[in-house]
Design an enzyme around this catalytic site. Sequence first.
Site, PDB file in Angstrom:
ATOM      1  N   TYR A   1      -6.934  20.311   6.420  1.00 31.10           N
ATOM      2  CA  TYR A   1      -6.890  19.330   7.511  1.00 31.10           C
ATOM      3  C   TYR A   1      -7.275  17.948   7.000  1.00 31.10           C
ATOM      4  CZ  TYR A   1      -6.675  18.176  12.479  1.00 31.10           C
ATOM      5  OH  TYR A   1      -6.300  17.670  13.718  1.00 31.10           O
TER       6      TYR A   1
ATOM      7  N   MET B   1      -4.998  21.646  -7.116  1.00 26.83           N
ATOM      8  CA  MET B   1      -5.767  22.454  -8.050  1.00 26.83           C
ATOM      9  C   MET B   1      -6.593  23.547  -7.382  1.00 26.83           C
ATOM     10  SD  MET B   1      -4.451  21.224 -10.636  1.00 26.83           S
ATOM     11  CE  MET B   1      -5.300  22.121 -11.930  1.00 26.83           C
ATOM     12  N   VAL B   2      -6.602  23.616  -6.068  1.00 22.70           N
ATOM     13  CA  VAL B   2      -7.275  24.733  -5.395  1.00 22.70           C
ATOM     14  C   VAL B   2      -6.265  25.740  -4.856  1.00 22.70           C
ATOM     15  CG1 VAL B   2      -9.197  23.238  -4.781  1.00 22.70           C
ATOM     16  CG2 VAL B   2      -7.378  23.644  -3.110  1.00 22.70           C
TER      17      VAL B   2
ATOM     18  N   HIS C   1       4.193  20.077  -1.817  1.00 20.92           N
ATOM     19  CA  HIS C   1       4.415  19.637  -3.198  1.00 20.92           C
ATOM     20  C   HIS C   1       4.665  20.888  -4.022  1.00 20.92           C
ATOM     21  CE1 HIS C   1       4.315  17.328  -6.819  1.00 20.92           C
ATOM     22  NE2 HIS C   1       3.119  17.719  -7.207  1.00 20.92           N
TER      23      HIS C   1
ATOM     24  N   GLY D   1      -0.255  10.463   5.517  1.00 29.10           N
ATOM     25  CA  GLY D   1      -0.437  11.119   6.799  1.00 29.10           C
ATOM     26  C   GLY D   1      -0.543  10.176   7.977  1.00 29.10           C
TER      27      GLY D   1
ATOM     28  N   GLU E   1      -3.251 -13.805  -8.847  1.00 32.07           N
ATOM     29  CA  GLU E   1      -1.887 -13.889  -9.373  1.00 32.07           C
ATOM     30  C   GLU E   1      -1.298 -12.540  -9.780  1.00 32.07           C
ATOM     31  OE1 GLU E   1      -0.104 -16.434  -9.026  1.00 32.07           O
ATOM     32  OE2 GLU E   1      -1.729 -17.742  -8.376  1.00 32.07           O
TER      33      GLU E   1
ATOM     34  N   SER F   1      10.947 -18.056  -4.987  1.00 32.52           N
ATOM     35  CA  SER F   1      11.573 -19.315  -5.394  1.00 32.52           C
ATOM     36  C   SER F   1      12.581 -19.094  -6.521  1.00 32.52           C
ATOM     37  CB  SER F   1      10.498 -20.296  -5.868  1.00 32.52           C
ATOM     38  OG  SER F   1       9.929 -19.849  -7.094  1.00 32.52           O
TER      39      SER F   1
END
Length: 350
Positions: free
Chosen positions: A30, A89-90, A113, A139, A232, A257
């Site tokens: 969650y 990784m879990v 994923h 999310g 910058e 520009s």
Amino acid sequence: MVNVSITTDYSRMLFMRNTTSTLKIAIIGYGSQGRAHALNLRDSGFDIIIGLRPGGPTEAKAQADGFTVQSPDQAAKHADLVAVLTPDMVQKKLYEEVLAPNIKQGACLLFAHGLNVHYGMITPRSDLDVVLVAPKGPGALVRREYEIGRGVPCIYAVHQDLSSHAEQLALTYAGGLGGARANIIKTTFKEETETDLFGEQAVLCGGVSSLVQAGFETLVEAGYQPEIAYYEVLHELKLIVDLFYEGGITRMLEFVSETAQYGDYVSGPRVIDGSTKERMKAVLKDIQDGTFTKHWIAEYQAGLPNYKKYKQADLEHPIEKVGKQLRAKMVWLNSEKTNDTTPPMSSKVV
């Protein structure tokens, strides 16, 4: 599970409509994506349960949002579709110790994923549908766009299709997130995983971060004020990225520009040249052949010694001190922050 033969666009729509009223979905996790998925799917008419560790940090939040919260094993037992929305990784341990023994036969296992499945850390049971649905946004954006009647584009893939309607389940899920209001693109676990990792490493995270730091260092070493260098090479990057996001590189060039355009044309290739592309190819090769993932797993299992070292070096970079001081005076930043303070669930979260 719903058992419908999909042969036409009409029957596909009928499948989606009927599935919405019967499909019980367990959202495991969650965080940023998990919450957005759960809220959007519930508002789309699905029956949602949340699977979380009892007493975990997000249990109270899910309950406050009106969801029934169960332990991940119990949530998986009662679901027709189990969405794994935890950090990469879990997931292996979660699947092997909690989900695999409890997901009912014929259910659908969904990932956002593909890393664990693609590289073989997770081998899903053969009696399951296995799909991927990934909104292309954080999310908070997935939820916000849904609430105003729009949606975030989604990609989807099918790894196993036991039921012969795994693709329709993925499309139904993506539609429930709001993806059908925007765009839904079919991919594969391989393509999603490898392109996602490459984008993060070579461009979005690794590439941009290193480019900004190098630009800052170049200006400061040449005697320019760090504050000016920060503006910058980092602060104004948002202006450029927003234009990229709205209409691509050509739109950005329309709004800068002529001097900036000419500098883009003649100096950009001096910084990012053919040798850069060759190094990008090397990064991609390490992703494709599993070298990166092998190293990442070893790093994680060793307790993240190099990860912590790299992270500390970034925290101590002079651009961070200057940026913190300058951002403290940008009062508008506080008003632009969202409530989405949970890191996104993806390959870059531990």
